[in-house]
Design an enzyme around this catalytic site. Structure first.
Site, PDB file in Angstrom:
ATOM      1  N   GLU A 122      -8.188  39.598 -19.638  1.00  0.00           N
ATOM      2  CA  GLU A 122      -8.553  38.985 -20.910  1.00  0.00           C
ATOM      3  C   GLU A 122      -9.806  38.119 -20.780  1.00  0.00           C
ATOM      4  O   GLU A 122     -10.579  37.999 -21.734  1.00  0.00           O
ATOM      5  CB  GLU A 122      -7.387  38.157 -21.446  1.00  0.00           C
ATOM      6  CG  GLU A 122      -6.216  38.997 -21.943  1.00  0.00           C
ATOM      7  CD  GLU A 122      -6.601  39.868 -23.133  1.00  0.00           C
ATOM      8  OE1 GLU A 122      -6.756  39.326 -24.234  1.00  0.00           O
ATOM      9  OE2 GLU A 122      -6.769  41.092 -22.944  1.00  0.00           O
ATOM     10  N   HIS A 129     -16.544  39.566 -26.292  1.00  0.00           N
ATOM     11  CA  HIS A 129     -16.267  39.155 -27.663  1.00  0.00           C
ATOM     12  C   HIS A 129     -17.028  37.886 -28.048  1.00  0.00           C
ATOM     13  O   HIS A 129     -17.400  37.722 -29.220  1.00  0.00           O
ATOM     14  CB  HIS A 129     -14.765  38.964 -27.863  1.00  0.00           C
ATOM     15  CG  HIS A 129     -14.018  40.241 -28.025  1.00  0.00           C
ATOM     16  ND1 HIS A 129     -13.404  40.608 -29.201  1.00  0.00           N
ATOM     17  CD2 HIS A 129     -13.805  41.268 -27.155  1.00  0.00           C
ATOM     18  CE1 HIS A 129     -12.836  41.800 -29.050  1.00  0.00           C
ATOM     19  NE2 HIS A 129     -13.060  42.217 -27.817  1.00  0.00           N
ATOM     20  N   SER A 152     -18.955  29.996 -28.817  1.00  0.00           N
ATOM     21  CA  SER A 152     -18.503  29.666 -30.166  1.00  0.00           C
ATOM     22  C   SER A 152     -17.063  30.106 -30.411  1.00  0.00           C
ATOM     23  O   SER A 152     -16.339  29.477 -31.189  1.00  0.00           O
ATOM     24  CB  SER A 152     -19.428  30.291 -31.215  1.00  0.00           C
ATOM     25  OG  SER A 152     -19.393  31.712 -31.153  1.00  0.00           O
ATOM     26  N   TRP A 251     -21.658  51.750 -20.375  1.00  0.00           N
ATOM     27  CA  TRP A 251     -21.596  50.830 -19.240  1.00  0.00           C
ATOM     28  C   TRP A 251     -20.751  49.605 -19.562  1.00  0.00           C
ATOM     29  O   TRP A 251     -20.060  49.091 -18.679  1.00  0.00           O
ATOM     30  CB  TRP A 251     -23.007  50.421 -18.824  1.00  0.00           C
ATOM     31  CG  TRP A 251     -23.890  51.582 -18.468  1.00  0.00           C
ATOM     32  CD1 TRP A 251     -23.491  52.854 -18.147  1.00  0.00           C
ATOM     33  CD2 TRP A 251     -25.318  51.603 -18.417  1.00  0.00           C
ATOM     34  NE1 TRP A 251     -24.580  53.657 -17.899  1.00  0.00           N
ATOM     35  CE2 TRP A 251     -25.721  52.921 -18.058  1.00  0.00           C
ATOM     36  CE3 TRP A 251     -26.313  50.643 -18.640  1.00  0.00           C
ATOM     37  CZ2 TRP A 251     -27.057  53.285 -17.910  1.00  0.00           C
ATOM     38  CZ3 TRP A 251     -27.647  51.001 -18.502  1.00  0.00           C
ATOM     39  CH2 TRP A 251     -28.017  52.299 -18.140  1.00  0.00           C
ATOM     40  N   THR A 276      -4.430  52.679 -12.971  1.00  0.00           N
ATOM     41  CA  THR A 276      -4.738  51.761 -11.857  1.00  0.00           C
ATOM     42  C   THR A 276      -5.412  50.498 -12.396  1.00  0.00           C
ATOM     43  O   THR A 276      -6.572  50.232 -12.086  1.00  0.00           O
ATOM     44  CB  THR A 276      -5.649  52.448 -10.824  1.00  0.00           C
ATOM     45  OG1 THR A 276      -6.852  52.908 -11.492  1.00  0.00           O
ATOM     46  CG2 THR A 276      -4.960  53.628 -10.168  1.00  0.00           C
TER      47      THR A 276
END
Length: 419
Positions: A122, A129, A152, A251, A276
């Site tokens: 994450e 993000h 932000s 990529w 995996t």
């Protein structure tokens, strides 16, 4: 970011006898300082064997030796002493010392002793993000186009309500106390944590980290982060606005080799995108091209495509990008050359991390990021699959021939949510 330079330099063919040896020597002394060498010295890369040091046609006079010495001195920077931090560790810049403290803290208390688990996955997602919500097109229209990698998403909780950021609230809330504790900006912390987290994965990349970002002043606009329900055309347009070509989208998605979903189907959180999820290998690119036959949850959800293996999750956007003629050949190339895959991912993540900022104003603290260890297997077909299950989409080159793992087909376990 950096270009390697062949060590084989040649002198101009017009130099007189014996002078080529000095040209060769000073080019060797400069080593890989390619652009500087080319500017200061009339040496050039050998284009053929006949232009190597050894031929001495008559012509120009040799530069004065004093000028040569001065040129070499100016061209080769002195090696500065490394800074020793309070922890006893050394770094190229004492401004980076704080990041050793951050490193020790997050490895123990965020990444559970250095695991490539849910928090590492994450944290890598958060890099993208936070930064990709950056639109020069909006800025050109007189609107705020986002601050790029400015943190932000951590500073303004409104961003966590955007549909594309669904599920990121947990990692943002987990990371924020570390940034506040160590008095570093949210933008810097997000990029550092992502680089460290992915380095915990077997065979992981070495992502560069530059510190010194200013704090965000306002939230990024909604609608700038691609979603798995978007068309390939829309996703390509969005990343193009942010400054990325179609191959760079591929990529970016190398990150999905150590990724899982939580919220597209919240009944099966932690369902990985390949078999995996702790290995930074090319399996994601292989398995995303297998014929989908399985619904890992109770039903297909928006943004989901059929999976090839029980327990594995496939995003609709990954399915489409791998088969689109604008991206399919680059997708396939990731399978054929893992070293190239790593290098392309490293350079693309660095580019993402600098969105909205001038690299020359930041401090290179890359030497604080741990070096990944471990090894990964060459690409393979999961047990029970054959080459007939591959849905090859690149017309230009054949799909790589892969061997099949032994044994019977098994279900892929979920990534533990507390890892």
């Amino acid at each position: 970011m950096f270009e390697s330079v062949p060590g084989d330099w040649a002198y101009p063919s017009s130099w007189v006898g014996g002078q080529h040896r000095l040209c060769h020597a000073r080019c060797q002394l400069l080593g890989t300082a390619s652009s500087l060498a080319a500017a200061l010295f009339p040496c050039r890369l050998a284009r053929d064997r006949g232009n190597r040091c050894g031929h001495t046609p008559s012509g120009e006079a040799l530069l004065p030796l004093a000028l040569l010495a001065a040129s070499v001195s100016a061209a080769v920077p002195s090696v500065s002493k490394r800074a020793t931090c309070s922890s006893g560790k050394t770094t190229a810049n004492d401004a980076c010392c704080v990041w050793f403290d951050v490193l020790d803290d997050i490895q123990e208390n965020l990444f559970h002793g250095g695991e490539c688990g849910e928090n590492a996955h994450e944290s890598l997602r958060l890099i993208f993000h936070d930064a990709i919500a950056f639109s020069p097109a909006l800025t050109a229209q007189g609107q705020f186009g986002g601050g790029g990698a400015d943190g932000s998403i951590m500073a303004f909780p409104d961003e966590l309500q955007y549909a594309a950021n669904n599920g990121l609230d947990e990692i943002v809330e987990a990371q924020r106390p570390f940034a506040l504790k160590h008095n570093v900006t949210f933008g810097d912390f997000i990029q550092f944590a992502g680089a460290v987290g992915v380095a915990n994965c077997n065979g992981g990349p070495q992502i560069g980290f530059f510190a010194g970002r200013s704090n965000a002043t306002q939230p990024a606009p909604d609608g700038l982060v691609p979603q798995p329900t978007d068309s390939v055309t829309d996703i390509l347009a969005r990343v193009s606005d942010a400054g990325f070509a179609s191959v760079e989208l591929v990529w970016m998605l190398v990150s999905h080799t150590v990724a899982a979903q939580d919220k597209v189907d919240d009944s099966i959180p932690g369902a990985p995108f390949d078999s995996t999820p702790s290995d930074f290998d090319a399996q994601f690119f292989v398995e995303s091209m297998l014929n989908g036959t399985v619904t890992p949850g109770s039903t297909l959800h928006d943004g989901e495509a059929l999976s090839p293996i029980p327990g594995e999750f496939r995003l609709q956007s990954d399915f489409l990008i791998g088969r689109d003629n604008r991206t399919s050949c680059e997708w396939q190339k990731m399978i054929a050359d893992r070293a190239n895959m790593l290098q392309k991912f490293e350079q693309t993540v660095l580019k993402i991390s600098l969105l909205g900022f001038d690299q020359s104003t930041l401090t290179d603290c890359s030497d604080v990021v741990p070096v990944a260890t471990g090894t990964v297997a060459d690409p393979f077909l999961p047990a029970g699959k054959t080459m007939a299950d591959i849905e090859a989409a690149c017309a230009a080159t054949p799909f790589p021939t892969l061997s099949t793992a032994p044994g019977a087909e098994t279900s892929v376990p979920a990534v533990p949510l507390d890892s």
